[in-house]
Motif scaffolding. Structure first.
Motif, PDB file in Angstrom:
ATOM      1  N   ARG A 192      -6.912 -15.461  19.356  1.00 20.74           N
ATOM      2  CA  ARG A 192      -7.763 -14.325  19.001  1.00 20.74           C
ATOM      3  C   ARG A 192      -8.962 -14.663  18.118  1.00 20.74           C
ATOM      4  O   ARG A 192      -9.958 -13.940  18.142  1.00 20.74           O
ATOM      5  N   ALA A 193      -8.886 -15.750  17.341  1.00 23.62           N
ATOM      6  CA  ALA A 193      -9.907 -15.991  16.319  1.00 23.62           C
ATOM      7  C   ALA A 193     -11.122 -16.736  16.874  1.00 23.62           C
ATOM      8  O   ALA A 193     -11.173 -17.100  18.054  1.00 23.62           O
ATOM      9  N   ARG A 194     -12.084 -17.003  16.003  1.00 19.78           N
ATOM     10  CA  ARG A 194     -13.300 -17.722  16.372  1.00 19.78           C
ATOM     11  C   ARG A 194     -12.984 -19.169  16.759  1.00 19.78           C
ATOM     12  O   ARG A 194     -12.091 -19.787  16.195  1.00 19.78           O
ATOM     13  N   GLU A 195     -13.778 -19.695  17.699  1.00 19.67           N
ATOM     14  CA  GLU A 195     -13.572 -21.071  18.149  1.00 19.67           C
ATOM     15  C   GLU A 195     -13.783 -22.075  17.026  1.00 19.67           C
ATOM     16  O   GLU A 195     -13.165 -23.139  17.006  1.00 19.67           O
ATOM     17  N   SER A 196     -14.621 -21.766  16.072  1.00 18.49           N
ATOM     18  CA  SER A 196     -14.885 -22.678  14.964  1.00 18.49           C
ATOM     19  C   SER A 196     -13.700 -22.799  14.008  1.00 18.49           C
ATOM     20  O   SER A 196     -13.714 -23.638  13.102  1.00 18.49           O
ATOM     21  N   LEU A 197     -12.670 -21.970  14.201  1.00 20.45           N
ATOM     22  CA  LEU A 197     -11.455 -22.063  13.396  1.00 20.45           C
ATOM     23  C   LEU A 197     -10.328 -22.795  14.133  1.00 20.45           C
ATOM     24  O   LEU A 197      -9.206 -22.841  13.642  1.00 20.45           O
TER      25      LEU A 197
ATOM     26  N   GLN B  26     -21.396 -18.182   9.698  1.00 26.01           N
ATOM     27  CA  GLN B  26     -19.948 -18.109   9.913  1.00 26.01           C
ATOM     28  C   GLN B  26     -19.376 -19.478  10.264  1.00 26.01           C
ATOM     29  O   GLN B  26     -18.312 -19.882   9.782  1.00 26.01           O
ATOM     30  N   VAL B  27     -20.086 -20.220  11.121  1.00 27.30           N
ATOM     31  CA  VAL B  27     -19.645 -21.575  11.480  1.00 27.30           C
ATOM     32  C   VAL B  27     -19.649 -22.476  10.250  1.00 27.30           C
ATOM     33  O   VAL B  27     -18.726 -23.281  10.049  1.00 27.30           O
ATOM     34  N   LEU B  28     -20.660 -22.358   9.423  1.00 26.85           N
ATOM     35  CA  LEU B  28     -20.723 -23.156   8.200  1.00 26.85           C
ATOM     36  C   LEU B  28     -19.538 -22.861   7.287  1.00 26.85           C
ATOM     37  O   LEU B  28     -18.922 -23.768   6.716  1.00 26.85           O
ATOM     38  N   ALA B  29     -19.198 -21.577   7.142  1.00 22.11           N
ATOM     39  CA  ALA B  29     -18.057 -21.194   6.297  1.00 22.11           C
ATOM     40  C   ALA B  29     -16.756 -21.715   6.892  1.00 22.11           C
ATOM     41  O   ALA B  29     -15.874 -22.219   6.166  1.00 22.11           O
ATOM     42  N   ASP B  30     -16.600 -21.602   8.212  1.00 21.89           N
ATOM     43  CA  ASP B  30     -15.386 -22.090   8.871  1.00 21.89           C
ATOM     44  C   ASP B  30     -15.252 -23.606   8.740  1.00 21.89           C
ATOM     45  O   ASP B  30     -14.140 -24.140   8.604  1.00 21.89           O
ATOM     46  N   ALA B  31     -16.393 -24.305   8.788  1.00 17.69           N
ATOM     47  CA  ALA B  31     -16.367 -25.767   8.640  1.00 17.69           C
ATOM     48  C   ALA B  31     -15.861 -26.162   7.261  1.00 17.69           C
ATOM     49  O   ALA B  31     -15.038 -27.077   7.114  1.00 17.69           O
TER      50      ALA B  31
END
Length: 312
Positions: free
Chosen positions: A235-240, A12-17
Motif C-alpha cells: 500500500r505504501a510509497r515505492e520509495s519506502l 517526500q522521496v528525500l524524507a523517505d531516503a
C-alpha cells in the motif's frame, strides 16, 4: 531518473531516503550490539566445542548476516551512480536476504523436528515446506527487480537506490512465505509443548518450557516485523520499499542465533541422563548434530522426555 517533476513528490522521496538510511544503520547497530553482548556465550558454546552442524549453522547465520547488512549499508549510504548499479545491488540484496531467511527457517524447522522426536514423517512435511518457501522468495524477488529499471538520482548528501514509482505490488508476497512457515512452526511447537507441559507440569519439563518460550518470542518478533513489511509493499510509497528490509533481517538472524545458543547452553549445562525415565523414553536434545537413538517408529502416543546427551 533526475530530480524533476512535482516538488511535493521530490521532498517526500528525500524524507523517505533519510528514514530508510536511518533504519539500515539501526539494523546494523542492533546486530553489532547483539554480537557484543553474546560474544562470551558464543566463545564458550560455539568456538570451544568440537566443529559440528550446530556450530557451523550458528556461525554462518551470525557472521553472514553482519557482512550482508554491512554491504547493504555501504551501498545505501553511497551516492547514486547509475540504474545499472542499483539493479545489481538489489539482485545481490535479494539473494543474501533469501539466504538469511532460509537459514533461520532451517534452524526453526530442525528445532521442531527435534521436538517431535526426529521422526522421518516430519521431514516429509518440513523439508518440502522450506523448499517451497525458498523458491517463492527467489521468484518474487527476481520478477520484482526485473520490473524496476528506473531509480531516483538523489543529490548529495542524500544517498542510496530508490525506485522511481514503479515497484510492482506483488512484491508484498515476499513476506507471505516467511509468515506462513513461522505460523506453522509456532502452532506445531505450541501443540507439542503445551500437551507435554499440561501432562507433566512445567517444573518437570524445563526444556519443553524453554522451547515454548522461545517459540512464542520468535512468533511475535517475526509477525511484528513482517506484517508491516507486507502492508508497506502492498500500500505504501515505492520509495519506502527498503525501509524495513534490513531491520527484518536483523531481527530474524538474532532470533535464530539466540535459539541455537539457548539449546547449546542447556545441552552443555546438563549431565547425561539415561535413555529411559519414569515418564517414558527420552529423546536426546542434541540439536542437529547427531542422529536420534530413538527408533523412527516410536509410538506417537508416547509423550517423551527431552533429555540432554553428550556427544558419543
Amino acid at each position: 531518473m533526475s530530480m524533476e517533476g512535482d516538488s511535493s513528490t521530490l521532498w517526500q522521496v528525500l524524507a523517505d531516503a533519510r528514514t530508510t538510511n536511518s533504519m539500515i544503520l539501526g539494523a546494523l547497530s542492533l546486530v553489532a550490539y547483539d554480537h557484543l553482548i553474546t560474544f562470551e556465550d558464543e566463545v564458550e558454546l560455539m568456538w570451544k566445542s568440537a566443529i559440528c552442524t550446530t556450530n557451523t549453522v550458528y556461525l554462518w547465520n551470525r557472521y553472514f548476516t553482519l557482512i550482508a547488512l554491512s554491504y547493504d549499508a555501504s551501498v545505501m549510504l553511497s551516492p547514486f551512480k547509475s540504474n545499472a548499479v542499483c539493479i545489481k545491488f538489489f539482485n545481490g540484496e535479494a539473494a543474501t536476504s533469501t539466504m538469511i531467511l532460509a537459514t533461520v527457517d532451517f534452524i526453526l524447522v530442525l528445532r521442531v523436528w527435534i521436538l517431535y522426536g526426529k521422526k522421518r514423517m516430519m521431514l516429509y512435511f518440513l523439508v518440502p515446506m522450506i523448499g517451497l518457501e525458498i523458491m517463492t522468495l527467489a521468484l518474487v524477488s527476481h520478477y520484482t527487480i526485473a520490473s524496476v529499471q528506473d531509480y531516483w538520482d538523489l543529490p548529495w548528501p542524500l544517498t542510496g537506490c530508490y525506485p522511481h514509482g514503479n515497484v510492482p505490488r506483488f512484491f508484498a508476497f515476499y513476506s507471505v512465505p516467511v509468515l506462513v512457515v513461522s505460523m506453522a512452526m509456532f502452532l506445531m511447537t505450541v501443540y507439542k509443548c503445551g500437551k507435554t507441559l499440561l501432562t507433566h507440569g512445567r517444573s518437570q519439563m524445563p526444556i519443553y518450557n524453554m522451547f515454548l518460550r522461545d517459540g512464542l518470542f520468535w512468533f511475535v518478533a517475526i509477525f511484528v516485523t513482517f506484517i508491516p513489511e507486507l502492508i508497506i509493499w502492498a500500500r505504501a510509497r515505492e520509495s519506502l520499499a527498503e525501509v524495513l528490509i534490513a531491520p527484518g533481517l536483523a531481527v530474524t538472524s538474532i532470533i535464530g542465533s539466540r535459539v541455537l545458543l539457548n539449546i547449546k547452553g542447556l545441552k552443555i549445562a546438563n549431565t547425561p541422563l539415561t535413555t529411559e525415565t519414569a515418564l517414558g523414553p527420552t529423546i536426546e536434545l542434541d540439536t542437529i548434530d547427531y542422529p536420534s537413538r530413538i527408533p523412527w517408529s516410536m509410538a506417537d502416543g508416547v509423550s517423551p522426555t527431552i533429555s540432554m546427551q553428550s556427544a558419543p
